[in-house]
Design an enzyme around this catalytic site. Structure first.
Site, PDB file in Angstrom:
ATOM      1  N   ARG A  91       0.686  -1.188   0.029  1.00  0.00           N
ATOM      2  CA  ARG A  91      -0.129   0.105  -0.036  1.00  0.00           C
ATOM      3  C   ARG A  91       0.807   1.257  -0.104  1.00  0.00           C
ATOM      4  O   ARG A  91       2.102   1.333   0.661  1.00  0.00           O
ATOM      5  CB  ARG A  91      -0.938  -0.098   1.171  1.00  0.00           C
ATOM      6  CG  ARG A  91      -1.901  -0.952   1.013  1.00  0.00           C
ATOM      7  CD  ARG A  91      -2.855  -1.322   2.360  1.00  0.00           C
ATOM      8  NE  ARG A  91      -3.823  -2.040   2.133  1.00  0.00           N
ATOM      9  CZ  ARG A  91      -3.575  -3.477   2.272  1.00  0.00           C
ATOM     10  NH1 ARG A  91      -2.393  -4.172   2.514  1.00  0.00           N
ATOM     11  NH2 ARG A  91      -4.435  -4.332   1.978  1.00  0.00           N
ATOM     12  N   HIS A 116      -0.765  -2.536  -4.510  1.00  0.00           N
ATOM     13  CA  HIS A 116      -0.177  -3.511  -5.723  1.00  0.00           C
ATOM     14  C   HIS A 116      -0.167  -2.790  -6.976  1.00  0.00           C
ATOM     15  O   HIS A 116      -0.266  -3.598  -8.142  1.00  0.00           O
ATOM     16  CB  HIS A 116      -0.867  -4.501  -5.594  1.00  0.00           C
ATOM     17  CG  HIS A 116      -0.800  -5.515  -4.311  1.00  0.00           C
ATOM     18  ND1 HIS A 116       0.488  -5.565  -3.531  1.00  0.00           N
ATOM     19  CD2 HIS A 116      -1.225  -6.612  -3.998  1.00  0.00           C
ATOM     20  CE1 HIS A 116       0.165  -6.422  -2.498  1.00  0.00           C
ATOM     21  NE2 HIS A 116      -0.873  -6.946  -2.662  1.00  0.00           N
ATOM     22  N   HIS A 189       3.774 -12.748  -5.552  1.00  0.00           N
ATOM     23  CA  HIS A 189       2.537 -13.029  -4.598  1.00  0.00           C
ATOM     24  C   HIS A 189       2.255 -14.393  -4.615  1.00  0.00           C
ATOM     25  O   HIS A 189       0.895 -14.518  -4.436  1.00  0.00           O
ATOM     26  CB  HIS A 189       1.490 -12.074  -5.076  1.00  0.00           C
ATOM     27  CG  HIS A 189       0.573 -11.422  -3.918  1.00  0.00           C
ATOM     28  ND1 HIS A 189       0.128 -12.403  -2.963  1.00  0.00           N
ATOM     29  CD2 HIS A 189       0.212 -10.354  -3.491  1.00  0.00           C
ATOM     30  CE1 HIS A 189      -0.538 -11.751  -1.991  1.00  0.00           C
ATOM     31  NE2 HIS A 189      -0.624 -10.382  -2.348  1.00  0.00           N
ATOM     32  N   GLU A 323       5.715 -12.461   0.839  1.00  0.00           N
ATOM     33  CA  GLU A 323       6.210 -11.585  -0.061  1.00  0.00           C
ATOM     34  C   GLU A 323       7.250 -10.682   0.514  1.00  0.00           C
ATOM     35  O   GLU A 323       7.178  -9.964   1.211  1.00  0.00           O
ATOM     36  CB  GLU A 323       4.839 -10.553  -0.360  1.00  0.00           C
ATOM     37  CG  GLU A 323       3.741 -11.338  -0.667  1.00  0.00           C
ATOM     38  CD  GLU A 323       2.455 -10.595  -0.442  1.00  0.00           C
ATOM     39  OE1 GLU A 323       2.147  -9.410  -0.712  1.00  0.00           O
ATOM     40  OE2 GLU A 323       1.547 -10.923   0.574  1.00  0.00           O
TER      41      GLU A 323
HETATM   42  C1  BGC Z   1      -1.803  -7.725   1.242  1.00  0.00           C
HETATM   43  C2  BGC Z   1      -3.111  -8.058   1.602  1.00  0.00           C
HETATM   44  C3  BGC Z   1      -4.025  -8.217   0.412  1.00  0.00           C
HETATM   45  C4  BGC Z   1      -3.369  -9.294  -0.449  1.00  0.00           C
HETATM   46  C5  BGC Z   1      -4.207  -9.648  -1.703  1.00  0.00           C
HETATM   47  C6  BGC Z   1      -1.161  -8.507   0.450  1.00  0.00           C
HETATM   48  O1  BGC Z   1       0.107  -8.229   0.136  1.00  0.00           O
HETATM   49  O2  BGC Z   1      -0.989  -6.903   2.304  1.00  0.00           O
HETATM   50  O3  BGC Z   1      -3.866  -7.137   2.478  1.00  0.00           O
HETATM   51  O4  BGC Z   1      -5.273  -8.454   0.578  1.00  0.00           O
HETATM   52  O5  BGC Z   1      -1.971  -8.960  -0.685  1.00  0.00           O
HETATM   53  O6  BGC Z   1      -4.390  -8.409  -2.331  1.00  0.00           O
END
Ligand code: BGC
Length: 360
Positions: A91, A116, A189, A323
């Site tokens: 974020r 993202h 991810h 991640e």
């Molecule tokens: C975030 C989560 C999110 C997920 C999928 C993660 O990297 O920290 O809050 O829901 O990614 O988007």
């Protein structure tokens, strides 16, 4: 399921069609198979890892990542399963930041925040791909991310190389250059479930993290700026413990891990980050990285609405993500490790997912 071949196989790379996007672009799938029969499958849509077959204690190959068999699901409903995430992973508070005193606004796509890389992040782009035998079968994805796309400054050229080594490591190398200063923070991810690829929960997986500190976050998952000790908190994975042990003691809703762990290495050199062991199958994953942090995410937002491969229903906690990346919202926290890339320098990071059998 098939038996791992005891006779060494010849490493190979198979390329085939993975369909066409709704916008009419062809997508390809690459399967990298190493000499032991382990394999990684990737697609050029999102430079995405779609499958990862590694052996268990009985030499049975099994998929350890969540994913789909069809492109449409990746386009319409994937919560970043296996994708390469950028230009900035995680974020950015309110989608606002400044670089060299110039202010930028990037789209808000997660409540009031940017997540993202925005609405069409790297996970939704078509990457150019070529393959080679280098450190095992490899696929190299490249992307030109033009100046101004999703609000970010500078033309950024990104290369991500995935190699499946002979000793069952999926090695990911990231490179990028820019022609204007820009924040950049790339990650993969993958959603892991070492037991069954996502058909059941991961609460019994035993985790250990090389992290004595974490970055506490507010209810929107934006770091508040502190670097706090994990000692006495649910984030203490310095000694092995099950994912489920203290999960209900995390903040919520939803309960679960979605937090950045500060790695003891502080980044820079390839160092151990997190180990996960699944007792029933004996599979062990070691994550090594040059990054200073990992976002530990336990699929808190999965709720059974997504059907994946083999009719799996992906419920809450059916996966965990490690991640490897810089800390969330780093661009707004001068005390966090730097995420700005300048013209004339090369962004380089390496993350390895190493697979073994047996608890160490
Ligand atoms: C975030 C989560 C999110 C997920 C999928 C993660 O990297 O920290 O809050 O829901 O990614 O988007």
């Amino acid at each position: 399921m098939f038996q791992a071949n005891l006779v060494p196989m010849i490493p190979r790379i198979e390329k085939k069609s993975f369909g066409t996007t709704q916008a009419g672009e062809p997508v390809h799938q690459f399967t990298l198979t190493n000499a032991t029969g382990a394999s990684a499958t990737l697609i050029d849509y999102g430079a995405t890892l779609t499958r990862l077959l590694v052996p268990d204690k009985n030499k049975q190959m099994g998929d350890v990542v969540l994913g789909f068999d069809d492109l449409r699901s990746y386009e319409d409903q994937s919560p970043y399963f296996g994708a390469t995430v950028g230009r900035v992973a995680n974020r950015i508070a309110h989608g606002l930041f400044a670089v060299d005193e110039r202010r930028y606004a990037v789209p808000v796509n997660n409540g009031p925040h940017h997540l993202h890389g925005g609405f069409k992040g790297y996970d939704k782009r078509i990457w150019a791909a070529d393959t080679a035998m280098a450190e095992g079968p490899s696929v190299r994805f490249t992307l030109l991310d033009p100046d101004g796309t999703e609000g970010y400054p500078g033309n950024v050229r990104v290369t991500v190389i995935f190699s499946l080594t002979h000793d069952n490591a999926l090695k990911i190398q990231y490179f990028a250059t820019t022609d204007k200063p820009t924040p950049i923070n790339l990650t993969n991810h993958a959603y892991f479930n070492l037991k069954d690829g996502g058909q059941s929960d991961v609460l019994g997986h035993i985790l250990q993290a090389h992290a004595d500190f974490y970055t506490p976050a507010d209810a929107d998952l934006i770091p508040i700026g502190k670097i706090a000790t994990v000692s006495g908190t649910p984030f203490d994975f310095t000694q092995p413990k099950s994912i489920g042990k203290d999960l209900q003691a995390t903040d919520g809703p939803p309960k679960g891990y979605d937090h950045n762990l500060v790695l003891r290495s502080h980044g820079g050199s390839l160092s151990p980050a997190v180990t996960a062991y699944e007792p029933a199958t004996g599979r062990r994953l070691e994550v090594w990285t040059t990054e200073p942090g990992v976002q530990l995410y336990t699929g808190n937002f999965l709720n059974g609405s997504i059907k994946g491969r083999n009719n799996s229903v992906y419920q809450q906690y059916h996966a965990f993500c490690v991640e490897a990346q810089h800390y969330p919202d780093s661009i707004n926290h001068p005390k966090f490790p730097e995420t700005v890339l300048h013209p004339g320098t090369v962004y380089r990071q390496i993350t390895e997912y190493r697979f073994f059998v047996g608890e160490k």
